[in-house]
Design a protein around this motif. Structure first.
Motif, mmCIF file in Angstrom:
data_model
loop_
_atom_site.group_PDB
_atom_site.id
_atom_site.type_symbol
_atom_site.label_atom_id
_atom_site.label_comp_id
_atom_site.label_asym_id
_atom_site.label_seq_id
_atom_site.Cartn_x
_atom_site.Cartn_y
_atom_site.Cartn_z
ATOM 1 N N HIS A 134 -23.993 34.759 29.135
ATOM 2 C CA HIS A 134 -24.575 34.086 30.296
ATOM 3 C C HIS A 134 -24.130 34.706 31.621
ATOM 4 C CE1 HIS A 134 -26.334 31.315 27.499
ATOM 5 N NE2 HIS A 134 -25.174 31.356 26.878
ATOM 6 N N CYS A 138 -33.038 31.235 30.893
ATOM 7 C CA CYS A 138 -32.160 31.197 29.723
ATOM 8 C C CYS A 138 -32.092 29.770 29.178
ATOM 9 C CB CYS A 138 -30.769 31.668 30.120
ATOM 10 S SG CYS A 138 -29.582 31.663 28.763
ATOM 11 N N CYS A 145 -29.598 28.156 28.716
ATOM 12 C CA CYS A 145 -28.526 27.414 29.386
ATOM 13 C C CYS A 145 -29.014 26.801 30.697
ATOM 14 C CB CYS A 145 -27.330 28.320 29.645
ATOM 15 S SG CYS A 145 -27.567 29.486 30.999
ATOM 16 N N CYS A 153 -29.848 35.498 32.600
ATOM 17 C CA CYS A 153 -28.673 35.697 31.747
ATOM 18 C C CYS A 153 -28.910 36.898 30.817
ATOM 19 C CB CYS A 153 -28.415 34.482 30.875
ATOM 20 S SG CYS A 153 -27.910 33.022 31.774
HETATM 21 ZN ZN LIG Z 1 -27.650 31.526 30.033
#
Ligand SMILES: [Zn+2]
Length: 391
Positions: free
Chosen positions: A239, A250, A252, A257
């Motif tokens: 990340h 991403c 996340c 990332c």
């Molecule tokens: Zn990420």
């Protein structure tokens, strides 16, 4: 035995010397430790009766009665190692030198939750112990690798994205309840790093291992030991933002990332978009092996992107070895070539003049070996050996 009888500077120190596998005489042990001969004799007796030491017949005598030699006995106890992935687990019983005695692959679904998966792993582990001619009483410890973030000290997974029901679950407590042995847990990338390092690169002090598969992560070896950081999150490079403009989102929640642009899953998505269907790292590798030009181009670029991020890590950490593993690494030279291109270009000569950038040599065995070494290193450390001997 009374614990106070054991000097921390005695038995454990002597045992650590012998863990290198080289047999020694009482005189050699006395010379190497600085302990009196009588003390050495006493400590050896303790270690012999525990089974951790054995008589060795490898004495090099020049004639006359050969001096008695003593050596580490890797058969004294065994370790149960389980490398649990999203859809399958690798299990092995090893000796105390990390040699695999028996092993087995098992289909699991990590999404079944910790109790179902761990109970199955323990059951299979018991069967493997029997197959190796051992039982639960012979266990030095159990090691578990999991496909998500783990707080190593507590052995609890922390917000693992693909492991529903595992967040905060006390894995060591559950496994200890099933098998009665000390249990250590770490994430899959750390154990792969440890396994790769101890099996192939232990003559070097510092190594970075990168796993490139559905996700991207790394494990750091510093002075021969895993560097986990304060919460066990060290090496989570998937990340880190790539150093160019991109709006790729991403999982996340962030944009740009490394994992979102250069993982096996990311390449598969790009290929599918370009009309070359692929769903995972294995598809990408297979396309590359069949000479698909778009696949090779994407793999090379992924190598460069990963190399850009690794160049920063190389500058900060100055490793001797950078090993690339994980399912996408099976795509071979195109990925490594991209990594080399970026790392050598972006790092200063002093950091790269002795740096080896290589494909992982352990392949998919790295994890299970690393789990075994994690347990052995912990349980045979000086303080733990003292405790083991006082039982
Ligand atoms: Zn990420």
């Amino acid at each position: 035995m009374i614990r106070g009888e054991l000097s921390p500077a005695g038995t454990a120190m002597l045992f650590q010397l012998l863990r290198d596998g080289r047999p020694r005489t009482r005189a050699e042990l006395s010379a190497e430790t600085g302990l009196a001969r009588s003390t050495v004799a006493e400590r050896i007796d303790t270690l012999l009766s525990s089974g951790l030491l054995k008589f060795s017949d490898k004495a090099n005598s020049t004639g006359g009665r050969p001096p008695t030699m003593f050596a580490f006995n890797p058969a004294a106890r065994v370790v149960l190692a389980a490398d649990i992935g999203a859809t399958h687990a690798k299990l092995a019983v090893t000796d105390l030198a990390g040699e695999v005695l028996v092993q087995q692959d098992k289909v699991v679904d990590i999404a079944d939750g910790p109790e179902v998966v761990l109970r199955e792993v323990c059951e299979r582990g018991r069967a493997l112990l029997t197959q190796a001619g051992r039982d639960e009483c012979d266990l030095l410890g159990v090691g578990i690798g999991l496909p998500g973030p783990v707080e190593h000290l507590s052995g609890k997974p922390t917000n693992p994205p693909i492991m529903p029901g595992w967040d905060g679950f006390d894995v060591p407590d559950f496994v200890r309840g099933e098998l009665g042995a000390v249990t250590l847990v770490d994430n899959d990338v750390n154990i792969m790093a440890l396994g790769e390092y101890r099996s192939h690169w232990s003559e070097y002090a510092h190594m970075i291992f990168v796993k490139i598969a559905t996700g991207i992560g790394s494990g750091l070896i510093s002075y021969g030991q895993l560097h986990r950081g304060s919460q066990g999150a060290a090496g989570d490079m998937g990340h880190v933002r790539v150093p160019y403009d991109t709006d790729v989102l991403c999982r996340c929640g962030n944009v740009g990332c490394l994992e979102a642009v250069a993982s096996g899953a990311a390449i598969a998505a790009k290929l599918t978009e370009a009309g070359v269907p692929a769903t995972n790292s294995a598809d990408v590798v297979s396309l590359a092996r069949n000479g698909s030009v778009p696949a090779l181009q994407h793999i090379r670029q992924a190598g460069r992107d990963i190399g850009e991020v690794l160049a920063m890590a190389v500058s900060l950490f100055n490793p001797s070895v950078l090993a690339v593993g994980g399912a996408l690494s099976l795509a071979g030279e195109h990925l490594i070539a991209g990594v080399r291109e970026a790392v050598y270009q972006r790092s200063l000569p002093l950091a790269t003049q002795n740096l080896r950038i290589v494909q992982s040599r352990s392949g998919d065995e790295a994890g299970v070996h690393g789990v075994a070494f994690m347990v052995i290193d912990h349980a045979l450390a000086p303080s733990q050996v003292e405790a083991l001997l006082s039982l």
